[in-house]
Design a protein around this motif. Structure first.
Motif, PDB file in Angstrom:
ATOM      1  N   GLU A  87      -3.587  -4.386   7.921  1.00 15.39           N
ATOM      2  CA  GLU A  87      -3.893  -3.474   6.815  1.00 15.39           C
ATOM      3  C   GLU A  87      -3.029  -3.787   5.599  1.00 15.39           C
ATOM      4  O   GLU A  87      -3.496  -3.764   4.459  1.00 15.39           O
ATOM      5  CB  GLU A  87      -3.645  -2.030   7.279  1.00 15.39           C
TER       6      GLU A  87
ATOM      7  N   GLU B 137      -4.150  -7.116   4.020  1.00 14.99           N
ATOM      8  CA  GLU B 137      -5.461  -6.943   3.416  1.00 14.99           C
ATOM      9  C   GLU B 137      -5.346  -6.195   2.088  1.00 14.99           C
ATOM     10  O   GLU B 137      -6.021  -6.516   1.097  1.00 14.99           O
ATOM     11  CB  GLU B 137      -6.381  -6.169   4.379  1.00 14.99           C
ATOM     12  N   HIS B 138      -4.455  -5.188   2.060  1.00 16.57           N
ATOM     13  CA  HIS B 138      -4.239  -4.432   0.823  1.00 16.57           C
ATOM     14  C   HIS B 138      -3.646  -5.336  -0.257  1.00 16.57           C
ATOM     15  O   HIS B 138      -4.076  -5.294  -1.426  1.00 16.57           O
ATOM     16  CB  HIS B 138      -3.293  -3.255   1.089  1.00 16.57           C
TER      17      HIS B 138
ATOM     18  N   PRO C   9       0.836  -1.210   0.000  1.00 15.62           N
ATOM     19  CA  PRO C   9       0.000   0.000   0.000  1.00 15.62           C
ATOM     20  C   PRO C   9       0.860   1.245   0.000  1.00 15.62           C
ATOM     21  O   PRO C   9       1.988   1.216   0.509  1.00 15.62           O
ATOM     22  CB  PRO C   9      -0.801  -0.134   1.307  1.00 15.62           C
TER      23      PRO C   9
ATOM     24  N   PRO D 298       1.589   1.197   7.004  1.00 14.55           N
ATOM     25  CA  PRO D 298       0.342   0.539   7.405  1.00 14.55           C
ATOM     26  C   PRO D 298       0.616  -0.502   8.492  1.00 14.55           C
ATOM     27  O   PRO D 298       1.742  -0.969   8.659  1.00 14.55           O
ATOM     28  CB  PRO D 298      -0.115  -0.131   6.107  1.00 14.55           C
TER      29      PRO D 298
ATOM     30  N   CYS E 172      -6.405  -7.519  -1.645  1.00 18.10           N
ATOM     31  CA  CYS E 172      -7.353  -6.805  -2.516  1.00 18.10           C
ATOM     32  C   CYS E 172      -6.724  -6.504  -3.884  1.00 18.10           C
ATOM     33  O   CYS E 172      -7.358  -6.708  -4.932  1.00 18.10           O
ATOM     34  CB  CYS E 172      -7.813  -5.511  -1.851  1.00 18.10           C
ATOM     35  N   GLU E 173      -5.500  -6.005  -3.858  1.00 19.68           N
ATOM     36  CA  GLU E 173      -4.819  -5.694  -5.111  1.00 19.68           C
ATOM     37  C   GLU E 173      -4.627  -6.951  -5.951  1.00 19.68           C
ATOM     38  O   GLU E 173      -4.785  -6.950  -7.169  1.00 19.68           O
ATOM     39  CB  GLU E 173      -3.449  -5.044  -4.824  1.00 19.68           C
TER      40      GLU E 173
END
Length: 877
Positions: free
Chosen positions: A591, A594-595, A578, A587, A598-599
């Motif tokens: 976090e 999780e980033h 991120p 982060p 998602c990416e």
């Protein structure tokens, strides 16, 4: 030369002595004598010239001048002389000016001599080697070093940096080299020495003369390349005319020895005596050979003198004339079986041309002999004429024999050569089963046929009658060349196209290649060089190849599109970090992961779309090759397999590269996310804890590998995705690349390596946090119980002070620790932990303060009661 000093008292001051007329008059008399002596000495030195032609004589001249002028200069520096000059100067003597001019001239010439001696001395060792060296090898090694030393003198010296000084010095060096060669190369004894040793001597002498010029131009080029030094633009005639001429004389002498040794003595050696059985005749010939050099041994002039160049040329011409006929005869006999040919000459016509050229060579010599009647009428002239007639006869017989053999062979094989097919088909490997890739076509135009055409043309030029069929073929040479070029260009085009195909594409285009071969078939089965349809055949083949090329280009364009999609898939980053928030803020762990998740989900969606697009592209190829669009054509069976294997390789590389990149980021000293450290009494832990970080990392790795689950495998022999397969009643599986890639040893090894590196880091951080356990008493002990026990002991103020200072120091120390620590890919935020320790220490300080307050209050009340009792007692008294 010694300057006489006046016998008078010069102890007084200069002004006092200058005021005494008798003293001044005496000193003037001596000064005039000095002036005459010095002027005469300087003039005498300037008139002297080097005693010899060599360069060492010039060094000796400057040394002598320096010694003489140095003696005078040292006397001028004597205190008595300086005192006398000062007195005459003070007295304003009319002779002082002329004396000073002479002294200035003396100093100038002395400095020049001193400077020249210093710089020329750097050349002395090289010049002595040049003059007295034991052999030419010493001289050869010396010349380059000497030339470099001359360059340094040219650059640094203040007097030898001009042409008028440097050129005469170099001229002397050239004279020394020339003289050395003249002494060693003595023609009166040269031809009586061992001939090999004599050749070596001549070679070394010539190399020495050439090295002088070569070294000069090498250093001159270095000076020009530097761009900073004054260039050498010397008179080359003065420096090299003599040495260049002498080098040419050495070459003449070497050629003479070469003729005697390599040509005559090698021919008329022991082997020839044994073969002929007439050694006396051979010895007579060798005596004549020795006699060839006798004019050179009895010269009445210096062969190395340029003035005698015309006389030397006459001697060499006479020698060459006597040698020429025998030399040509020897060349002819030695090369009969394998004559040297001119460029592009065919073997037979070339051999005849060679024989004729030798004949014209001796004919030219004989004509020159005829011009000198007395030479041609002599016994030797008659012998030369007889040799000439014998050689000419043999040469004519040689020509006739060569021509007759060629004509017979040509008439026999020419019809067979013309019946050969246009093409030959062969395999480039030794394997019995050949594929399209290993089959090679070549133009079947025999080199013998080309040779016959060339022979025919040259034979006609030399006046020989040629067979009619050979003449007709030769007249059609341009047509044959056009056919050959057309066939070669066509086949080169075909082979280039085949070279662009990989194995899968070759199998894919098997039918089309076979169709192309059917067009080629008449070229290697039916058509020959007498056929009339050669041009039409070339056109048909060229058109078929063009059509085939168009198909290949379309297939390669589709392959490029597929490869571009695979390249985009392979280059996808599955671990995108991120972006940083505020400044350096990172982060948190959850976090971050999780980033990444998602990416990755978005990227997988894009990759899958590219993967799904590959099937339609292969269907497009199917339409080009098989004229169907089913996605399951049997003709594309191996082509589908090829691309499925490529996809497997790309996905494997995708996972491996991403795991390797993630591992590199783990071991690098760049943090990816941050985690806090908190006190969870009695332990100090990470938040999230180490176990959670480990689980998130492992899950991230697993998710990376499981990306391949989204790439569904194709059904066997097709490019159509497999539908979900029902294994049991309630279980449905999708066949993907995951099973193969997840079991790949390299992928497993990389995943294990990442896990190990994460474990090592978490273990290290755990050990690091243990350092904070030195404060564990702050939260381990019950504060109330400890305070009660401490109060029960009725501590003194000093005891309270020690306790207060200890906890205050702990509070300060906690905040002075680094509050942020970057270790590998994790940033530790130690602020919360430090704050907790600080607050705990302050709690102890507050508790101690309360206890101290209560103790002090009790003491105060007790003291107040005592005061009141004492005051009451006093009042009662």
């Amino acid at each position: 030369i010694k300057l006489e000093i006046p016998d008078i008292n010069l102890d007084g001051e200069v002004t006092v002595l200058a005021a005494v007329p008798e003293v001044v008059e005496t000193l003037e008399s001596y000064a005039m004598t000095w002036q005459k002596l010095i002027s005469a000495a300087v003039e005498e030195q300037l008139k002297k010239v080097p005693q010899g032609n060599g360069p060492l004589a010039e060094i000796d001249l400057w040394r002598e001048r320096n010694a003489t002028l140095s003696g005078l200069s040292e006397q001028i520096k004597l205190p008595e002389v300086e005192k006398i000059l000062s007195v005459l100067q003070e007295a304003e003597s009319e002779h002082i000016e002329s004396l000073q001019n002479v002294l200035t001239d003396l100093r100038k010439h002395h400095l020049e001599a001193l400077d020249n001696v210093r710089f020329l001395s750097t050349l002395e060792r090289h010049l002595k080697n040049l003059t007295h060296g034991t052999g030419f090898n010493v001289v050869l090694d010396t010349i380059p070093s000497l030339m470099n030393a001359l360059r340094m003198v040219w650059i640094i010296s203040r007097h030898y940096n001009k042409d008028e000084r440097m050129v005469p010095l170099m001229e002397r060096i050239a004279w020394e080299i020339s003289t050395r060669v003249c002494k060693v190369v003595d023609l009166r004894t040269l031809f009586k020495e061992d001939r090999t040793a004599a050749k070596n001597k001549i070679t070394e002498a010539k190399s020495t003369l050439e090295e002088w010029k070569k070294s000069y131009f090498t250093v001159r080029a270095q000076i020009e390349a530097s761009g900073r030094e004054q260039r050498w633009e010397f008179d080359r005639k003065r420096l090299f005319e003599k040495t260049d001429y002498m080098a040419s004389i050495c070459q003449d002498l070497y050629d003479t020895l070469q003729v005697v040794i390599e040509e005559f003595y090698n021919i008329f050696g022991p082997e020839l005596k044994a073969v002929t059985g007439d050694p006396k005749r051979i010895d007579d010939v060798l005596r004549r050979v020795d006699g060839l050099t006798s004019p050179m041994e009895q010269l009445t002039f210096d062969p190395f003198s340029i003035k005698c160049a015309h006389q030397w040329k006459f001697v060499m011409e006479e020698f060459k004339g006597e040698v020429s006929v025998g030399n040509v005869k020897q060349i002819f006999i030695q090369n009969l079986k394998n004559p040297p040919l001119c460029k592009n000459h065919p073997p037979v016509a070339g051999a005849i041309y060679w024989s004729r050229s030798l004949f014209y060579r001796i004919k030219h010599t004989i004509i020159r002999f005829q011009e000198v009647e007395e030479l041609f009428a002599s016994e030797r002239g008659k012998e030369v004429k007889q040799i000439y007639l014998q050689v000419a006869k043999k040469m004519k017989e040689y020509e006739d024999q060569k021509y007759d053999q060629w004509r017979d062979v040509t008439e026999q094989i020419l019809p067979q050569l013309l019946k050969k097919t246009l093409l030959t088909k062969s395999s480039v490997t030794d394997e019995p089963v050949t594929t399209e890739k290993t089959v090679h076509f070549s133009v079947n135009f025999s080199p013998r046929l080309q040779e016959i055409i060339s022979e025919t043309k040259y034979m006609e030029q030399m006046g020989f009658p040629v067979p009619e069929m050979a003449r007709n073929v030769a007249l059609q040479e341009d047509k044959y060349l056009r056919y050959i070029d057309g066939l070669k260009n066509m086949l080169d085009h075909y082979h280039r196209l085949m070279g662009t195909l990989n194995e899968a594409e070759t199998k894919l285009l098997d039918d089309h290649i076979q169709e192309l071969w059917r067009v080629f078939r008449s070229g290697h089965r039916r058509l020959n060089w007498n056929s009339l349809g050669i041009s039409d055949f070339i056109v048909r083949c060229t058109q078929a190849i063009g059509k085939f090329e168009s198909l290949i280009h379309q297939i390669h364009k589709t392959s490029e599109d597929i490869n571009n999609k695979l390249l985009l898939i392979e280059s996808t980053n599955l671990f995108k970090s991120p972006p940083s928030k505020n400044g350096d803020e990172l982060p948190k762990a959850k976090e971050f992961f999780e980033h990444v998740k998602c990416e990755r989900a978005e990227d997988v969606e894009h990759m899958v779309r590219k993967y799904i697009a590959i099937g339609p592209l292969l269907t497009k190829v199917e339409g080009l090759v098989a004229s169907t669009n089913s996605g399951k054509s049997p003709k594309l069976f191996s082509y589908y397999a090829y691309w499925e294997n490529r996809i497997y390789q790309v996905l494997t590389q995708l996972i491996l590269k991403n795991l390797q990149a993630f591992n590199a980021s783990i071991v690098a000293n760049v943090p990816l996310f941050q985690t806090e450290t908190i006190l969870s009494a009695p332990e100090i832990i990470l938040q999230p804890n180490a176990s959670e970080i480990d689980k998130m990392t492992v899950q991230c790795i697993r998710d990376c590998v499981e990306v391949t689950k989204h790439f569904v495998r194709w059904m066997h022999g097709t490019c159509i995705e497999c539908p979900p397969q029902r294994v049991e009643e309630d279980e449905v599986i999708t066949l993907s690349f995951y099973n193969d890639i997840s079991q790949n040893p390299l992928v497993i090894e990389q995943a294990v390596l990442i896990t190990q590196n994460v474990h090592k880091l978490l273990a290290y951080l755990s050990n690091y946090l243990n350092r904070w356990k030195r404060y564990r008493l702050l939260w381990k002990l019950d504060k109330d119980i400890v305070m009660e026990k401490f109060a029960a002991k009725k501590p003194t103020c000093v005891a309270f002070d020690e306790k207060l200072q200890f906890y205050t120091k702990v509070a300060q120390e906690a905040t002075q620790q680094p509050l942020v620590k970057d270790e590998r890919f994790i940033r530790l935020q130690l602020g919360p932990l430090a704050y907790t320790v600080q607050e705990s220490a302050r709690g102890w300080v507050i508790s101690l303060g309360k206890l101290l307050n209560e103790s002090a209050r009790e003491e105060l009340f007790s003291l107040q009661e005592e005061i009141e009792v004492d005051a009451f007692s006093s009042c009662c008294l």
